[in-house]
Design a protein around this motif. Structure first.
Motif, PDB file in Angstrom:
ATOM      1  N   GLY A  54     -49.649   5.813  21.056  1.00  0.00           N
ATOM      2  CA  GLY A  54     -50.277   6.010  19.751  1.00  0.00           C
ATOM      3  C   GLY A  54     -49.775   7.320  19.170  1.00  0.00           C
ATOM      4  N   ASP A  55     -50.688   8.234  18.857  1.00  0.00           N
ATOM      5  CA  ASP A  55     -50.306   9.557  18.343  1.00  0.00           C
ATOM      6  C   ASP A  55     -50.308  10.608  19.435  1.00  0.00           C
ATOM      7  OD1 ASP A  55     -49.971   8.675  15.717  1.00  0.00           O
ATOM      8  OD2 ASP A  55     -52.110   8.892  15.271  1.00  0.00           O
ATOM      9  N   LYS A  56     -50.585  10.209  20.657  1.00  0.00           N
ATOM     10  CA  LYS A  56     -50.694  11.158  21.764  1.00  0.00           C
ATOM     11  C   LYS A  56     -49.364  11.318  22.489  1.00  0.00           C
ATOM     12  CE  LYS A  56     -53.243  11.884  26.073  1.00  0.00           C
ATOM     13  NZ  LYS A  56     -54.240  11.304  26.993  1.00  0.00           N
ATOM     14  N   ILE A  57     -49.023  12.570  22.803  1.00  0.00           N
ATOM     15  CA  ILE A  57     -47.848  12.842  23.643  1.00  0.00           C
ATOM     16  C   ILE A  57     -48.262  12.550  25.073  1.00  0.00           C
ATOM     17  CG2 ILE A  57     -46.228  14.578  24.479  1.00  0.00           C
ATOM     18  CD1 ILE A  57     -46.558  16.043  21.834  1.00  0.00           C
ATOM     19  N   ASP A  58     -47.703  11.486  25.628  1.00  0.00           N
ATOM     20  CA  ASP A  58     -48.126  11.028  26.949  1.00  0.00           C
ATOM     21  C   ASP A  58     -47.244  11.572  28.069  1.00  0.00           C
ATOM     22  OD1 ASP A  58     -50.036   9.176  28.312  1.00  0.00           O
ATOM     23  OD2 ASP A  58     -48.162   8.299  29.028  1.00  0.00           O
ATOM     24  N   ALA A  59     -45.964  11.787  27.769  1.00  0.00           N
ATOM     25  CA  ALA A  59     -45.042  12.298  28.792  1.00  0.00           C
ATOM     26  C   ALA A  59     -43.834  12.925  28.117  1.00  0.00           C
ATOM     27  CB  ALA A  59     -44.607  11.181  29.734  1.00  0.00           C
ATOM     28  N   VAL A  60     -43.229  13.886  28.810  1.00  0.00           N
ATOM     29  CA  VAL A  60     -41.996  14.531  28.332  1.00  0.00           C
ATOM     30  C   VAL A  60     -41.003  14.536  29.491  1.00  0.00           C
ATOM     31  CG1 VAL A  60     -40.939  16.608  27.370  1.00  0.00           C
ATOM     32  CG2 VAL A  60     -43.291  16.004  26.742  1.00  0.00           C
ATOM     33  N   ARG A  61     -39.766  14.142  29.190  1.00  0.00           N
ATOM     34  CA  ARG A  61     -38.717  14.111  30.214  1.00  0.00           C
ATOM     35  C   ARG A  61     -37.486  14.827  29.681  1.00  0.00           C
ATOM     36  NH1 ARG A  61     -34.621  10.341  32.129  1.00  0.00           N
ATOM     37  NH2 ARG A  61     -34.900   9.070  30.249  1.00  0.00           N
ATOM     38  N   MET A  62     -36.830  15.579  30.556  1.00  0.00           N
ATOM     39  CA  MET A  62     -35.619  16.294  30.165  1.00  0.00           C
ATOM     40  C   MET A  62     -34.417  15.365  30.283  1.00  0.00           C
ATOM     41  SD  MET A  62     -36.894  19.169  29.344  1.00  0.00           S
ATOM     42  CE  MET A  62     -35.373  20.066  28.975  1.00  0.00           C
ATOM     43  N   LEU A  63     -33.687  15.207  29.173  1.00  0.00           N
ATOM     44  CA  LEU A  63     -32.445  14.440  29.197  1.00  0.00           C
ATOM     45  C   LEU A  63     -31.267  15.360  29.526  1.00  0.00           C
ATOM     46  CD1 LEU A  63     -32.898  12.116  26.078  1.00  0.00           C
ATOM     47  CD2 LEU A  63     -33.357  11.598  28.480  1.00  0.00           C
ATOM     48  N   GLN A  64     -31.329  16.582  28.986  1.00  0.00           N
ATOM     49  CA  GLN A  64     -30.298  17.578  29.273  1.00  0.00           C
ATOM     50  C   GLN A  64     -30.971  18.943  29.400  1.00  0.00           C
ATOM     51  OE1 GLN A  64     -26.391  17.178  27.080  1.00  0.00           O
ATOM     52  NE2 GLN A  64     -27.634  15.932  25.683  1.00  0.00           N
ATOM     53  N   GLN A  65     -30.468  19.741  30.333  1.00  0.00           N
ATOM     54  CA  GLN A  65     -30.983  21.107  30.488  1.00  0.00           C
ATOM     55  C   GLN A  65     -29.956  21.954  31.234  1.00  0.00           C
ATOM     56  OE1 GLN A  65     -34.407  19.943  33.066  1.00  0.00           O
ATOM     57  NE2 GLN A  65     -33.656  21.535  34.450  1.00  0.00           N
ATOM     58  N   PRO A  66     -29.942  23.266  30.987  1.00  0.00           N
ATOM     59  CA  PRO A  66     -29.009  24.150  31.684  1.00  0.00           C
ATOM     60  C   PRO A  66     -29.272  24.142  33.184  1.00  0.00           C
ATOM     61  CG  PRO A  66     -29.948  25.233  29.754  1.00  0.00           C
ATOM     62  CD  PRO A  66     -30.726  23.972  29.950  1.00  0.00           C
ATOM     63  N   ASN A  67     -28.223  24.251  33.953  1.00  0.00           N
ATOM     64  CA  ASN A  67     -28.344  24.255  35.411  1.00  0.00           C
ATOM     65  C   ASN A  67     -28.527  25.694  35.896  1.00  0.00           C
ATOM     66  OD1 ASN A  67     -28.348  23.429  38.081  1.00  0.00           O
ATOM     67  ND2 ASN A  67     -26.116  23.352  38.242  1.00  0.00           N
ATOM     68  N   HIS A  68     -29.721  26.227  35.612  1.00  0.00           N
ATOM     69  CA  HIS A  68     -30.041  27.593  36.005  1.00  0.00           C
ATOM     70  C   HIS A  68     -31.394  27.617  36.699  1.00  0.00           C
ATOM     71  CE1 HIS A  68     -26.786  29.709  33.881  1.00  0.00           C
ATOM     72  NE2 HIS A  68     -26.923  28.809  32.932  1.00  0.00           N
ATOM     73  N   PRO A  69     -31.584  28.492  37.680  1.00  0.00           N
ATOM     74  CA  PRO A  69     -32.886  28.579  38.373  1.00  0.00           C
ATOM     75  C   PRO A  69     -34.037  28.874  37.413  1.00  0.00           C
ATOM     76  CG  PRO A  69     -31.201  29.804  39.571  1.00  0.00           C
ATOM     77  CD  PRO A  69     -30.589  29.405  38.279  1.00  0.00           C
ATOM     78  N   GLN A  70     -33.787  29.735  36.410  1.00  0.00           N
ATOM     79  CA  GLN A  70     -34.862  30.054  35.458  1.00  0.00           C
ATOM     80  C   GLN A  70     -35.281  28.812  34.679  1.00  0.00           C
ATOM     81  OE1 GLN A  70     -31.994  31.687  35.824  1.00  0.00           O
ATOM     82  NE2 GLN A  70     -32.206  33.902  35.473  1.00  0.00           N
ATOM     83  N   THR A  71     -34.298  27.994  34.305  1.00  0.00           N
ATOM     84  CA  THR A  71     -34.604  26.773  33.568  1.00  0.00           C
ATOM     85  C   THR A  71     -35.393  25.805  34.434  1.00  0.00           C
ATOM     86  OG1 THR A  71     -32.654  26.960  32.152  1.00  0.00           O
ATOM     87  CG2 THR A  71     -33.603  24.768  32.412  1.00  0.00           C
ATOM     88  N   LYS A  72     -34.946  25.614  35.662  1.00  0.00           N
ATOM     89  CA  LYS A  72     -35.637  24.689  36.563  1.00  0.00           C
ATOM     90  C   LYS A  72     -37.087  25.107  36.796  1.00  0.00           C
ATOM     91  CE  LYS A  72     -31.443  23.222  38.998  1.00  0.00           C
ATOM     92  NZ  LYS A  72     -30.705  23.205  40.286  1.00  0.00           N
ATOM     93  N   ALA A  73     -37.321  26.413  36.839  1.00  0.00           N
ATOM     94  CA  ALA A  73     -38.685  26.906  37.027  1.00  0.00           C
ATOM     95  C   ALA A  73     -39.508  26.796  35.746  1.00  0.00           C
ATOM     96  CB  ALA A  73     -38.658  28.361  37.502  1.00  0.00           C
ATOM     97  N   ALA A  74     -38.828  26.910  34.599  1.00  0.00           N
ATOM     98  CA  ALA A  74     -39.537  26.944  33.317  1.00  0.00           C
ATOM     99  C   ALA A  74     -39.929  25.559  32.809  1.00  0.00           C
ATOM    100  CB  ALA A  74     -38.670  27.642  32.263  1.00  0.00           C
ATOM    101  N   VAL A  75     -39.081  24.566  33.060  1.00  0.00           N
ATOM    102  CA  VAL A  75     -39.294  23.231  32.482  1.00  0.00           C
ATOM    103  C   VAL A  75     -40.660  22.625  32.822  1.00  0.00           C
ATOM    104  CG1 VAL A  75     -38.527  20.825  32.647  1.00  0.00           C
ATOM    105  CG2 VAL A  75     -36.895  22.622  32.068  1.00  0.00           C
ATOM    106  N   PRO A  76     -41.096  22.631  34.098  1.00  0.00           N
ATOM    107  CA  PRO A  76     -42.419  22.057  34.388  1.00  0.00           C
ATOM    108  C   PRO A  76     -43.551  22.762  33.628  1.00  0.00           C
ATOM    109  CG  PRO A  76     -41.177  22.349  36.410  1.00  0.00           C
ATOM    110  CD  PRO A  76     -40.411  23.062  35.337  1.00  0.00           C
ATOM    111  N   LYS A  77     -43.421  24.067  33.442  1.00  0.00           N
ATOM    112  CA  LYS A  77     -44.446  24.806  32.701  1.00  0.00           C
ATOM    113  C   LYS A  77     -44.441  24.402  31.226  1.00  0.00           C
ATOM    114  CE  LYS A  77     -44.036  28.830  35.759  1.00  0.00           C
ATOM    115  NZ  LYS A  77     -43.775  30.282  35.862  1.00  0.00           N
ATOM    116  N   LEU A  78     -43.247  24.258  30.664  1.00  0.00           N
ATOM    117  CA  LEU A  78     -43.132  23.857  29.259  1.00  0.00           C
ATOM    118  C   LEU A  78     -43.719  22.464  29.045  1.00  0.00           C
ATOM    119  CD1 LEU A  78     -39.498  25.157  28.596  1.00  0.00           C
ATOM    120  CD2 LEU A  78     -41.592  26.079  27.578  1.00  0.00           C
ATOM    121  N   ILE A  79     -43.444  21.550  29.967  1.00  0.00           N
ATOM    122  CA  ILE A  79     -43.973  20.191  29.856  1.00  0.00           C
ATOM    123  C   ILE A  79     -45.497  20.195  29.970  1.00  0.00           C
ATOM    124  CG2 ILE A  79     -44.064  17.929  30.987  1.00  0.00           C
ATOM    125  CD1 ILE A  79     -41.107  18.281  31.692  1.00  0.00           C
ATOM    126  N   ALA A  80     -46.017  20.951  30.951  1.00  0.00           N
ATOM    127  CA  ALA A  80     -47.469  21.018  31.125  1.00  0.00           C
ATOM    128  C   ALA A  80     -48.147  21.589  29.881  1.00  0.00           C
ATOM    129  CB  ALA A  80     -47.810  21.862  32.352  1.00  0.00           C
TER     130      ALA A  80
END
Length: 237
Positions: A176-202
């Motif tokens: 509907g109008d609710k954001i139900d899930a977010v998935r990364m299609l592309q992202q930088p291959n960096h430790p900071q990014t890998k740590a940040a993405v779950p927080k951004l999604i949450a």
């Protein structure tokens, strides 16, 4: 006549307990019924039924861990911590565990490195909540009209945003109008990014918008994530 007097006295004495007895009119019972450890609550909105179930409290070496799960039908739509240890590792691990749960739609998630004890407590409490969830009453109606549920769900890819660290692109699932899930299609291959993405999604799932804070140490990736996310929101039909 002298014999009759003792007999009369004995008769009266035998009736006294009967007169003193009065049937109780109190219908209350002293039996106490203990509520189950988790009592699911149900709320209905717009034809959909949400169930909120608290998992069991798991005592760990770091402290108690307890989760609360919101189910939209048979789907895990959100997870909230009711209790968690007050440790930096736990605070960093929880968003990752929640993001993995929403992706896996089960308690089959990996422990977060550096927070194994908390992760194990989280999984145990989460599984207890899943086991305590009653069967969805709308399952029969949803199976009879699969096109209705399919039409309510939209998957939209945001634009690919080129950053100094690499390309960032998200894919958003809307119910509907609710954001139900977010998935990364592309992202930088960096430790900071890998740590940040779950927080951004949450944060996105909680805010239900792109109005979220950048993750410290991954500002460039965060900016690219927000831009791609907003593009997906704008592109939703």
């Amino acid at each position: 006549m002298k014999r009759a007097i003792p007999v009369l006295v004995l008769t009266v004495a035998g009736l006294i307990p009967v007169w003193r007895y009065a049937p109780s009119t109190d219908t209350s019972s002293t039996t106490e019924v203990a509520e189950p450890a988790s009592t699911p609550s149900t709320s209905t909105s717009g034809g959909t039924s949400n169930q909120v179930v608290a998992g069991s409290t798991i005592k760990t070496e770091k402290g108690p861990v307890q989760v609360e799960v919101t189910f939209d039908g048979d789907k895990i739509s959100s997870v909230r911590m009711l209790q968690q240890p007050n440790h930096p590792q736990t605070k960093a691990a929880v968003p990752k565990l929640i993001a993995e749960t929403l992706t896996a739609q089960s308690a089959d998630v990996d422990a977060v490195s550096g927070a194994t004890i908390t992760s194990e407590g989280y999984v145990e409490s989460l599984q207890a909540a899943i086991d305590a969830k009653p069967a969805s009453s709308s399952s029969s109606s949803s199976s009879s009209s699969p096109s209705a549920s399919a039409a309510a769900s939209q998957v939209v890819a945001g634009s690919a945003v080129d950053t100094e660290k690499g390309t960032v692109q998200v894919e958003v699932t809307f119910e509907g109008d609710k954001i139900d899930a977010v998935r990364m299609l592309q992202q930088p291959n960096h430790p900071q990014t890998k740590a940040a993405v779950p927080k951004l999604i949450a944060e996105t799932l909680e805010a239900q918008s792109s109005d979220i804070d950048a993750v410290s140490g991954a500002t460039i990736t965060s900016d690219g994530y927000v831009e791609s996310l907003q593009a997906a929101i704008d592109a939703k039909g």
